[in-house]
Design an enzyme around this catalytic site. Structure first.
Site, PDB file in Angstrom:
ATOM      1  N   MET A  10       0.839  -1.224   0.000  1.00 13.78           N
ATOM      2  CA  MET A  10       0.000   0.000   0.000  1.00 13.78           C
ATOM      3  C   MET A  10       0.869   1.267   0.000  1.00 13.78           C
ATOM      4  SD  MET A  10      -2.589  -1.477   2.905  1.00 13.78           S
ATOM      5  CE  MET A  10      -1.227  -2.196   3.843  1.00 13.78           C
ATOM      6  N   GLN A  52     -11.606   1.527   0.082  1.00 16.73           N
ATOM      7  CA  GLN A  52     -11.481   2.772   0.855  1.00 16.73           C
ATOM      8  C   GLN A  52     -12.355   3.857   0.256  1.00 16.73           C
ATOM      9  OE1 GLN A  52      -7.700   4.802   0.373  1.00 16.73           O
ATOM     10  NE2 GLN A  52      -8.882   6.685   0.562  1.00 16.73           N
ATOM     11  N   THR A  83       1.917   1.687   5.863  1.00 11.47           N
ATOM     12  CA  THR A  83       0.992   2.632   5.273  1.00 11.47           C
ATOM     13  C   THR A  83       0.543   3.603   6.352  1.00 11.47           C
ATOM     14  OG1 THR A  83      -1.239   2.834   4.324  1.00 11.47           O
ATOM     15  CG2 THR A  83      -0.853   0.972   5.748  1.00 11.47           C
ATOM     16  N   THR A  85      -2.525   5.783   5.529  1.00  6.61           N
ATOM     17  CA  THR A  85      -3.970   5.847   5.296  1.00  6.61           C
ATOM     18  C   THR A  85      -4.711   4.650   5.884  1.00  6.61           C
ATOM     19  OG1 THR A  85      -3.714   7.173   3.282  1.00  6.61           O
ATOM     20  CG2 THR A  85      -5.741   5.903   3.507  1.00  6.61           C
ATOM     21  N   CYS A 196       2.939  10.110   4.559  1.00  7.68           N
ATOM     22  CA  CYS A 196       2.769   9.147   3.475  1.00  7.68           C
ATOM     23  C   CYS A 196       4.174   8.709   3.091  1.00  7.68           C
ATOM     24  CB  CYS A 196       2.049   9.788   2.289  1.00  7.68           C
ATOM     25  SG  CYS A 196       1.768   8.661   0.921  1.00  7.68           S
ATOM     26  N   THR A 197       4.399   7.418   3.095  1.00 10.31           N
ATOM     27  CA  THR A 197       5.741   6.905   2.844  1.00 10.31           C
ATOM     28  C   THR A 197       6.352   7.485   1.579  1.00 10.31           C
ATOM     29  OG1 THR A 197       5.156   4.832   3.929  1.00 10.31           O
ATOM     30  CG2 THR A 197       7.092   4.807   2.524  1.00 10.31           C
ATOM     31  N   GLU A 198       5.542   7.577   0.527  1.00 11.89           N
ATOM     32  CA  GLU A 198       6.074   7.999  -0.765  1.00 11.89           C
ATOM     33  C   GLU A 198       6.572   9.432  -0.755  1.00 11.89           C
ATOM     34  OE1 GLU A 198       3.423   4.537  -1.336  1.00 11.89           O
ATOM     35  OE2 GLU A 198       3.172   6.471  -0.345  1.00 11.89           O
TER      36      GLU A 198
END
Length: 229
Positions: A10, A52, A83, A85, A196-198
């Protein structure tokens, strides 16, 4: 060394970052050929994202709790959701297993408190910024949490879902996110959580003056502390 359980997918870019940082961290701390003991299960990002968006959270929880049980049965000593979210169902996942869940919001809150901050900002997906499940958990540690104004959510969300989860790094998008960080600083945030990791793939501490708290980096460090204690 304890075995770290990971629920990933995710996105897969996020999961790859977790796996890489955990192994680099063990190598740095122990030296030689040491690597992290991990068990990972990876879900279909498209499936859980569709659920989601349809607000079918019971179905999301069913998928992630099954993943959590699988990781536990494979020998994990504790669990991580790779993740932000989908921490929306972290309590359900934790209740479904007999091993601890290392909650991301607790980790980043403690990091902010170590910097003696009183107000932090969260930057992430529209869902994470507009709902209270993550910010309330951070606030429960005695911190004030702010987010960008709603009209700025779509720009960040687009960068995450259209670019970063596909590994695309764009300089104009970096400038957009840096602008949001600087705006949050002007509004009183003593630090900004990259929720958010990204986003950690796009913005580094060297890009901004305000302290930034990368969720993946902090989550990994906390996991290493526990696994190697």
């Amino acid at each position: 060394m304890q075995t770290i359980g990971l629920i990933g997918g995710m996105s897969w870019e996020s999961s790859a970052a977790y796996y890489e940082q955990l192994n680099l961290g063990v190598e740095k701390r122990l030296g030689g050929l040491a690597s992290a003991k991990t068990v990972m299960t990876s879900v279909d990002f498209a499936e859980v994202t569709a659920l989601q968006e349809a607000e079918r959270w019971d179905d999301v929880a069913e998928i992630l709790t099954a993943a959590g049980r699988a990781v536990e049965q494979a020998g994990a000593d504790f669990l991580m959701l790779c993740t932000t979210t989908f921490h929306r169902v972290a309590d359900q996942v934790e209740a479904a297993v007999d091993i601890p869940l290392l909650h991301l919001a607790d980790v980043v809150a403690e990091a902010a408190k170590e910097h003696r901050l009183e107000t932090v900002a969260l930057l992430g997906t529209t869902f994470a910024m507009s709902r209270r499940f993550f910010t309330d958990r951070i606030a429960s540690h005695g911190l004030k949490v702010i987010t960008p104004y709603a009209e700025h959510h779509d720009a960040v969300n687009r960068i995450i879902y259209d670019e970063l989860v596909h590994g695309k790094i764009d300089d104009s998008s970096r400038r957009t996110v840096i602008g949001q960080i600087e705006r949050l600083w002007d509004e009183g945030a003593g630090g900004v959580i990259l929720g958010c990791t990204e986003l950690e793939l796009l913005v580094k501490q060297s890009d901004v003056e305000v302290p930034i708290f990368g969720c993946t980096t902090l989550h990994v460090q906390a996991a290493l502390d526990r696994a190697l204690a």
